[in-house]
Scaffold this motif. Structure first.
Motif, short mmCIF file in Angstrom:
data_model
loop_
_atom_site.label_atom_id
_atom_site.label_comp_id
_atom_site.label_asym_id
_atom_site.label_seq_id
_atom_site.Cartn_x
_atom_site.Cartn_y
_atom_site.Cartn_z
N PHE A 135 51.36 -1.45 33.96
CA PHE A 135 51.41 -1.09 32.54
C PHE A 135 52.56 -0.11 32.28
CE2 PHE A 135 50.01 -0.01 28.38
CZ PHE A 135 50.04 1.37 28.27
N TYR A 141 54.59 -4.62 30.10
CA TYR A 141 54.23 -4.56 31.51
C TYR A 141 55.45 -4.94 32.35
CZ TYR A 141 49.29 -4.49 30.15
OH TYR A 141 48.07 -4.15 29.61
N LEU A 164 57.06 -8.23 30.83
CA LEU A 164 56.15 -9.00 30.00
C LEU A 164 55.70 -8.19 28.81
CD1 LEU A 164 54.14 -10.40 33.00
CD2 LEU A 164 55.37 -11.82 31.36
N THR A 195 37.19 -13.19 28.67
CA THR A 195 36.82 -11.78 28.63
C THR A 195 35.33 -11.68 28.90
OG1 THR A 195 38.41 -11.44 26.83
CG2 THR A 195 36.87 -9.67 27.29
N GLY A 207 56.93 -17.67 37.41
CA GLY A 207 57.99 -17.37 36.46
C GLY A 207 57.57 -17.34 35.01
N LYS A 208 56.27 -17.44 34.74
CA LYS A 208 55.79 -17.46 33.36
C LYS A 208 54.84 -16.30 33.10
CE LYS A 208 56.29 -22.42 32.72
NZ LYS A 208 55.67 -23.66 32.21
N GLY A 209 54.54 -16.08 31.81
CA GLY A 209 53.61 -15.02 31.46
C GLY A 209 52.18 -15.44 31.71
N PRO A 210 51.29 -14.49 31.96
CA PRO A 210 49.87 -14.81 32.17
C PRO A 210 49.26 -15.48 30.95
CG PRO A 210 50.35 -12.57 32.89
CD PRO A 210 51.55 -13.05 32.15
N GLN A 266 39.82 -3.20 31.63
CA GLN A 266 40.17 -2.21 30.63
C GLN A 266 39.06 -1.18 30.66
OE1 GLN A 266 40.47 -3.41 26.40
NE2 GLN A 266 42.60 -2.75 26.56
N LEU A 305 44.66 -13.99 37.92
CA LEU A 305 44.69 -12.54 37.84
C LEU A 305 43.45 -12.02 37.16
CD1 LEU A 305 48.37 -12.22 36.55
CD2 LEU A 305 47.59 -11.63 38.84
N PHE A 327 38.98 -9.07 32.29
CA PHE A 327 39.74 -10.21 31.80
C PHE A 327 40.23 -11.06 32.96
CE2 PHE A 327 40.12 -8.49 27.51
CZ PHE A 327 39.90 -7.13 27.74
N PHE A 380 45.77 -16.22 29.00
CA PHE A 380 44.42 -15.69 28.88
C PHE A 380 43.38 -16.78 29.12
CE2 PHE A 380 40.94 -13.20 27.48
CZ PHE A 380 40.18 -14.01 26.64
N GLY A 391 53.60 -12.96 26.38
CA GLY A 391 54.75 -13.80 26.17
C GLY A 391 55.27 -14.34 27.50
N PRO A 392 56.37 -15.11 27.45
CA PRO A 392 56.90 -15.73 28.65
C PRO A 392 57.66 -14.78 29.56
CG PRO A 392 58.23 -16.27 26.76
CD PRO A 392 57.06 -15.53 26.23
N TYR A 436 43.07 -14.08 33.84
CA TYR A 436 44.27 -14.76 33.40
C TYR A 436 44.71 -15.75 34.47
CZ TYR A 436 45.05 -11.19 29.77
OH TYR A 436 44.94 -10.36 28.68
N LYS A 470 45.52 0.07 28.16
CA LYS A 470 46.15 -0.62 29.28
C LYS A 470 45.17 -1.49 30.04
CE LYS A 470 45.98 2.40 33.35
NZ LYS A 470 46.78 3.32 34.18
N LEU A 471 45.68 -2.58 30.59
CA LEU A 471 44.95 -3.40 31.53
C LEU A 471 45.40 -3.03 32.94
CD1 LEU A 471 45.12 -6.95 29.88
CD2 LEU A 471 43.27 -5.27 29.77
N PHE A 476 45.56 -4.39 36.50
CA PHE A 476 45.51 -5.71 37.13
C PHE A 476 45.28 -5.63 38.63
CE2 PHE A 476 46.65 -9.03 34.12
CZ PHE A 476 47.11 -8.30 33.04
N ARG A 502 63.34 -11.93 32.42
CA ARG A 502 63.69 -11.66 33.82
C ARG A 502 64.94 -10.78 33.84
NH1 ARG A 502 61.24 -11.72 38.43
NH2 ARG A 502 60.33 -13.75 37.94
N GLN A 532 48.36 -17.46 35.87
CA GLN A 532 49.81 -17.32 35.77
C GLN A 532 50.51 -18.36 36.62
OE1 GLN A 532 51.60 -13.57 37.03
NE2 GLN A 532 53.24 -13.81 35.53
#
Lengths: 114, 112
Positions: free
Chosen positions: B45, B35, B90, A49, A41-44, A91, A87, A34, A46, B104-105, A36, A101-102, A104, B108, A38
């Motif tokens: 994980f 995570y 996360l 795949t 300060g934010k989530g990855p 899997q 990133l 996968f 997608f 998700g975002p 991603y 689990k991934l 990374f 923190r 990022q």
């Protein structure tokens, strides 16, 4: 043990200067790889795949490819908005330890300047 | 379609306290993953929940625990907080156990 290594750690590009990011992996059996993106300060987010060697996926200026040992993320004619950390994650199939689990890599930080 | 949501956005605790983080998956997704992204350590994980059951956990001590509710939302609890627990936590969800995970975002968590 499953391992994912990304290179380079950081990449600075001029707008329009194409380049490639590398993700090499060692797993007992690959279920999927996968990519991603990022932002700080934010989530990855997608991107792609890939499941089997030879597979390719494209989205706008990004193209991901997969071999038996590594994956490449090609960025064609990048723009400043492509600046982010990219990133790679795998899997694995095999032991129960790998279920769900991934795994990374550490990521490649890309900065594209105008 | 709404994405994965997490609350709170930020959480400040002192060492020894407990923290509770919450996650709502994408509608229709039954698997939820947690995570930890600590500075300089990448994404690690923590836990996987599916259909209300813990299916796998990463290499973290038992003071990291959680649960999944009947509506598939999830909670992560961290007891006896330590300074090194400071990180971005996360949550991700997927439609199938082996499918793409959507994140998700994050929350923190800062431990003082």
């Amino acid at each position: 043990e499953d391992q994912v290594t990304q290179s380079p750690e950081a990449l600075r590009l001029q707008e329009g200067e194409s380049s490639s990011l590398n993700c090499s992996y060692t797993v007992s059996g690959l279920r999927g790889l996968f990519w991603y993106r990022q932002d700080p300060g934010k989530g990855p987010e997608f991107l792609f795949t890939l499941y089997s060697a030879g597979e390719e996926k494209e989205k706008e200026r990004l193209k991901a490819t997969l071999t038996k040992k590594e994956s490449f993320l090609h960025i064609t004619a990048p723009k400043p908005e492509d600046s982010a950390t990219y990133l790679c994650a795998v899997q694995a199939i095999g032991t129960t330890d790998s279920w769900g689990k991934l795994q990374f890599g550490a990521g490649t930080q890309v900065v594209v300047t105008p | 379609e709404a994405g994965v949501t997490q609350s709170p956005t930020h959480l400040i605790k002192t060492r020894g306290q407990q923290a509770t983080l919450r996650c709502s998956p994408i509608s229709g997704h039954t698997s939820v993953y947690w995570y930890q992204q600590a500075l300089g350590l990448g994404l690690q994980f923590l836990l996987w929940y599916d259909e209300g059951e813990e299916r796998n956990r990463g290499n973290f001590p038992p003071r990291f625990s959680g649960r999944q509710f009947p509506n598939y939302s999830s909670e992560l609890n961290v007891n006896a907080l330590e300074l090194e627990d400071s990180a971005l936590y996360l949550c991700a969800s997927s439609l199938e156990s082996w499918g793409e995970q959507f994140f998700g975002p994050g929350t923190r968590l800062t431990v003082l």
